[in-house]
Every structure is written in C-alpha cells, then in structure tokens.
Design a protein around this motif. Structure first.
Motif, PDB file in Angstrom:
ATOM      1  N   ILE A 270       0.682  -1.169   0.314  1.00 57.45           N
ATOM      2  CA  ILE A 270       0.087  -0.395   0.083  1.00 57.45           C
ATOM      3  C   ILE A 270       0.643   1.322  -0.021  1.00 57.45           C
ATOM      4  O   ILE A 270       0.757   2.140  -1.007  1.00 57.45           O
ATOM      5  CB  ILE A 270      -1.134  -0.476   1.248  1.00 57.45           C
ATOM      6  N   VAL A 271       1.693   1.456   0.736  1.00 57.48           N
ATOM      7  CA  VAL A 271       2.706   2.383   0.928  1.00 57.48           C
ATOM      8  C   VAL A 271       3.477   3.437  -0.539  1.00 57.48           C
ATOM      9  O   VAL A 271       3.920   3.828  -0.475  1.00 57.48           O
ATOM     10  CB  VAL A 271       3.609   2.344   2.111  1.00 57.48           C
ATOM     11  N   HIS A 272       3.570   1.727  -0.235  1.00 53.62           N
ATOM     12  CA  HIS A 272       4.795   1.393  -1.817  1.00 53.62           C
ATOM     13  C   HIS A 272       4.371   1.873  -3.367  1.00 53.62           C
ATOM     14  O   HIS A 272       4.652   2.357  -4.429  1.00 53.62           O
ATOM     15  CB  HIS A 272       6.272   1.048  -2.093  1.00 53.62           C
ATOM     16  N   HIS A 273       3.221   1.878  -3.322  1.00 56.32           N
ATOM     17  CA  HIS A 273       1.775   1.624  -4.275  1.00 56.32           C
ATOM     18  C   HIS A 273       1.687   3.198  -4.252  1.00 56.32           C
ATOM     19  O   HIS A 273       1.922   4.201  -5.577  1.00 56.32           O
ATOM     20  CB  HIS A 273       0.819   0.912  -4.024  1.00 56.32           C
ATOM     21  N   ILE A 274       1.618   4.092  -3.433  1.00 51.02           N
ATOM     22  CA  ILE A 274       1.346   5.087  -3.006  1.00 51.02           C
ATOM     23  C   ILE A 274       2.795   5.935  -3.292  1.00 51.02           C
ATOM     24  O   ILE A 274       2.925   6.995  -4.210  1.00 51.02           O
ATOM     25  CB  ILE A 274       0.703   6.110  -2.180  1.00 51.02           C
ATOM     26  N   ASP A 275       3.810   5.656  -2.786  1.00 55.94           N
ATOM     27  CA  ASP A 275       4.821   6.763  -2.607  1.00 55.94           C
ATOM     28  C   ASP A 275       5.976   6.126  -2.597  1.00 55.94           C
ATOM     29  O   ASP A 275       6.148   5.071  -2.058  1.00 55.94           O
ATOM     30  CB  ASP A 275       4.828   7.689  -1.727  1.00 55.94           C
ATOM     31  N   PRO A 276       6.410   5.276  -3.846  1.00 56.82           N
ATOM     32  CA  PRO A 276       7.911   4.629  -4.244  1.00 56.82           C
ATOM     33  C   PRO A 276       9.057   5.284  -3.038  1.00 56.82           C
ATOM     34  O   PRO A 276       9.500   3.732  -3.203  1.00 56.82           O
ATOM     35  CB  PRO A 276       8.311   4.051  -5.206  1.00 56.82           C
ATOM     36  N   ALA A 277       9.488   5.610  -3.004  1.00 60.82           N
ATOM     37  CA  ALA A 277      10.083   6.635  -2.130  1.00 60.82           C
ATOM     38  C   ALA A 277       9.990   6.486  -0.782  1.00 60.82           C
ATOM     39  O   ALA A 277      10.893   6.787  -0.067  1.00 60.82           O
ATOM     40  CB  ALA A 277      10.711   7.837  -2.294  1.00 60.82           C
ATOM     41  N   ALA A 278       8.962   5.967  -0.366  1.00 61.48           N
ATOM     42  CA  ALA A 278       8.795   5.880   1.267  1.00 61.48           C
ATOM     43  C   ALA A 278       9.414   4.777   1.462  1.00 61.48           C
ATOM     44  O   ALA A 278      10.253   4.244   1.002  1.00 61.48           O
ATOM     45  CB  ALA A 278       7.220   5.523   1.770  1.00 61.48           C
ATOM     46  N   PHE A 279      10.211   5.519   3.134  1.00 59.92           N
ATOM     47  CA  PHE A 279      11.406   4.470   3.975  1.00 59.92           C
ATOM     48  C   PHE A 279      10.045   4.052   5.024  1.00 59.92           C
ATOM     49  O   PHE A 279       9.981   5.110   5.504  1.00 59.92           O
ATOM     50  CB  PHE A 279      11.995   5.284   5.030  1.00 59.92           C
ATOM     51  N   ILE A 280      10.223   3.009   5.282  1.00 53.14           N
ATOM     52  CA  ILE A 280       9.625   1.979   6.276  1.00 53.14           C
ATOM     53  C   ILE A 280      10.541   1.372   7.276  1.00 53.14           C
ATOM     54  O   ILE A 280      11.135   0.529   6.840  1.00 53.14           O
ATOM     55  CB  ILE A 280       8.635   0.570   5.831  1.00 53.14           C
ATOM     56  N   SER A 281       9.914   2.062   8.516  1.00 52.72           N
ATOM     57  CA  SER A 281      10.725   1.116   9.713  1.00 52.72           C
ATOM     58  C   SER A 281      10.248   0.743  10.610  1.00 52.72           C
ATOM     59  O   SER A 281       8.660   1.070  11.528  1.00 52.72           O
ATOM     60  CB  SER A 281      11.552   2.528  10.525  1.00 52.72           C
ATOM     61  N   LEU A 282      10.423  -0.582  10.362  1.00 48.97           N
ATOM     62  CA  LEU A 282       9.544  -1.507  11.144  1.00 48.97           C
ATOM     63  C   LEU A 282      10.142  -2.735  13.048  1.00 48.97           C
ATOM     64  O   LEU A 282      11.348  -2.439  12.724  1.00 48.97           O
ATOM     65  CB  LEU A 282       9.030  -2.427  10.914  1.00 48.97           C
ATOM     66  N   GLN A 283       9.378  -1.630  14.068  1.00 53.11           N
ATOM     67  CA  GLN A 283      10.125  -2.592  15.611  1.00 53.11           C
ATOM     68  C   GLN A 283       9.050  -3.131  16.470  1.00 53.11           C
ATOM     69  O   GLN A 283       7.805  -3.156  15.835  1.00 53.11           O
ATOM     70  CB  GLN A 283      10.177  -1.294  16.192  1.00 53.11           C
ATOM     71  N   GLU A 284       9.547  -4.160  16.864  1.00 49.30           N
ATOM     72  CA  GLU A 284       8.487  -5.119  17.713  1.00 49.30           C
ATOM     73  C   GLU A 284       7.672  -4.098  18.155  1.00 49.30           C
ATOM     74  O   GLU A 284       8.557  -3.346  19.001  1.00 49.30           O
ATOM     75  CB  GLU A 284       9.383  -5.800  18.521  1.00 49.30           C
ATOM     76  N   VAL A 285       6.762  -3.857  18.717  1.00 50.64           N
ATOM     77  CA  VAL A 285       6.072  -3.653  20.383  1.00 50.64           C
ATOM     78  C   VAL A 285       5.233  -5.183  21.035  1.00 50.64           C
ATOM     79  O   VAL A 285       4.570  -5.735  20.902  1.00 50.64           O
ATOM     80  CB  VAL A 285       4.220  -3.152  19.980  1.00 50.64           C
TER      81      VAL A 285
END
Length: 294
Positions: A270-285
């Motif tokens: 979903i994110v990269h379809h709208i903004d291919p340059a978006a940076f995604i960081s994932l952390q455990e909660v």
C-alpha cells in the motif's frame, strides 16, 4: 493514613487471584520437575535450591525463598513502587507455601524422583522450565515479580553499564558454575541451562503473546493519502508527525502505524504503491495499552 488509602486503591483483588494462580503454577513446576532431580531454577529461586542442598535439614527451599526474596523486594521498594512490592512479596509467599505443601503435606511422592517425568533429566528440564516460566510470566503480566533477581537487575544493571538481560544471564552463569563446583558435577548445571533458556522464552511468550505487533514508522512526503489508504484497508488510523529530512532538509511526515505480523507485506504494498520512495522502519511492540484495557 491518606497514603495508605491511596496504596490500597491501587491494589486489585482480581490481581491477587491471578498472582495466587501464578505462585501455585511456579511451585508445581519447580518442586515436581526440578527440585527432586536436583536441577536448578534461575535467579534467587535457583540459589535457594542450592542452599537447601548444602545447609542443615531445617533450612528448606521454602524458607530460603522468603529469606532471600523479601529483603530484595523491600530494598527495591523506592525504585519499583509499593504496589509492585506488595504483589511480588505476596506471590513469593504463595510460591513458598505451595512448595512446602507439595513436598510435605500433599499425597505426592516427592521423595526421590519426579512423579511425572521420573529421572529423565531432559523431560524435567523442559517441563520444569515451561511450567515455572508460565508462573513467572503471569506474575510479570499482572504487575509483580516472583524472583528477586528481576529487581536486582533493574537496580544494578545501569550502574554497572550492562542490560537487564545481561545482568540476569551473568548472575545465572555464576550460579550454575557455583552449583557445578559444589556438587562436583557439571551434568545437572548444564541441564539447568536448558531449563533457564526454556523458562525465559516461556516468560516472553506469556508476557508478550504469540502474535507480537509491529510499529511501522513510515517516512513520506505523501502522508495524507497513505494514511487514508491504511485506514481504509486496516480499519485503524495512524498518527502523523511532521519531520525534516536530515540530508535534503525537505519537509516530510512520519506515519506511526501498528500492524501485526501478518499485515506487514500488505502495508508495504500500500505504502510503496502511493509513494515508491517512502522509507519504512519496523520495530517490535511488546504490548499495546488502550484506555479500555486499563
């Protein structure tokens, strides 16, 4: 008097019920699977088991659990708070009492080997670790601790420059080395390491759950559209925070969004379809607390 009333309001009857169950479970795991075959639990509980073996018969596991743990919890009162201290001492009391009852009162043959796993050290290490881990995990989940090593690790780990986990690991390593030297054998301490590892993983499972959530930090220049798309697909909205690119100095936005393990790929698409340059960081909660949960 007002302070006492304030403390009493913090204490919940349902928590004491849960902690009673936790103490009983922990006592069952330790006395039925570990203590009889001379495997050692971790922390102060393991130290109490060793002291029971090397001191006169009147000095028992149940007694050492109280003598060692209660002063530690009292020492950590200012750091941990009154409610935590009361919950912890209560749970240790239940653990100590049930250990005594199982070994001296109940019609369970605990004279030589485990009544459920016999003399199989691996079975005893595994099931002792799992069951005592469930008891410890429930205690932590309901706001207390069943072993003073948890309090010592919080108090001293930062002072000596190590993490809480490292402090506990170092303590247990020293404990198992002392056990090996004392009994002149390394077989039981080595199996005890299996118990410690399985117990710690069980505690994590009980406290954090099987399906850990992930915190997604999405850095983008199109936060509004992405946020709307996420809300539509996941039936929940994120939080948008203004930010500035460290290198480009461009105005950006960060979307703070929580997903579970199975939703990560969907989020990326979903994110990269709208903004291919978006940076995604994932952390455990480890946990998510809402007002309705309090």
């Amino acid at each position: 008097m007002r302070k006492i009333r304030s403390v009493m309001k913090e204490l919940e009857p349902k928590v004491f019920i849960a902690l009673t169950i936790a103490g009983i479970i922990n006592a069952f795991g330790v006395t039925v699977f570990l203590f009889l075959v001379k495997l050692y639990d971790s922390g102060i509980s393991g130290l109490s088991m060793l002291l029971d073996q090397v001191t006169p018969s009147g000095m028992t596991l149940s007694l050492f659990l109280l003598l060692l743990n209660i002063p530690i919890f009292a020492f950590g009162l200012r750091k941990q708070g009154i409610a935590f201290t009361i919950y912890s001492i209560f749970t240790v009391g239940v653990y100590s009492l049930m250990s005594f009852m199982i070994m001296n009162v109940f019609p369970i043959d605990v004279s030589f080997i485990s009544p459920l796993a016999g003399s199989d050290l691996l079975l005893c290490a595994i099931f002792g670790g799992v069951i005592s881990g469930i008891g410890s995990g429930l205690t932590i989940r309901f706001g207390g601790a069943i072993d003073g090593i948890d309090v010592l690790s919080v108090i001293f780990s930062k002072k000596i420059g190590i993490s809480i986990g490292t402090f506990v690991m170092v303590f247990n390593t020293i404990l198992y080395i002392i056990c090996g030297i004392t009994i002149k054998s390394w077989i039981l301490p080595l199996y005890s390491i299996v118990t410690y590892y399985i117990g710690s993983r069980t505690v994590d499972f009980v406290v954090e759950g099987i399906d850990k959530s992930k915190c997604a930090m999405i850095v983008t220049t199109n936060a509004g559209e992405i946020s709307d798309a996420l809300a539509e697909n996941f039936d929940s909205s994120g939080t948008i925070v203004n930010a500035i690119g460290g290198y480009s100095k461009e105005s950006k936005e960060i979307i703070y969004f929580i997903v579970n393990h199975f939703q990560i790929n969907k989020l990326k698409k979903i994110v990269h379809h709208i903004d291919p340059a978006a940076f995604i960081s994932l952390q455990e909660v480890s946990d998510i607390i809402r007002k309705k949960d309090m």
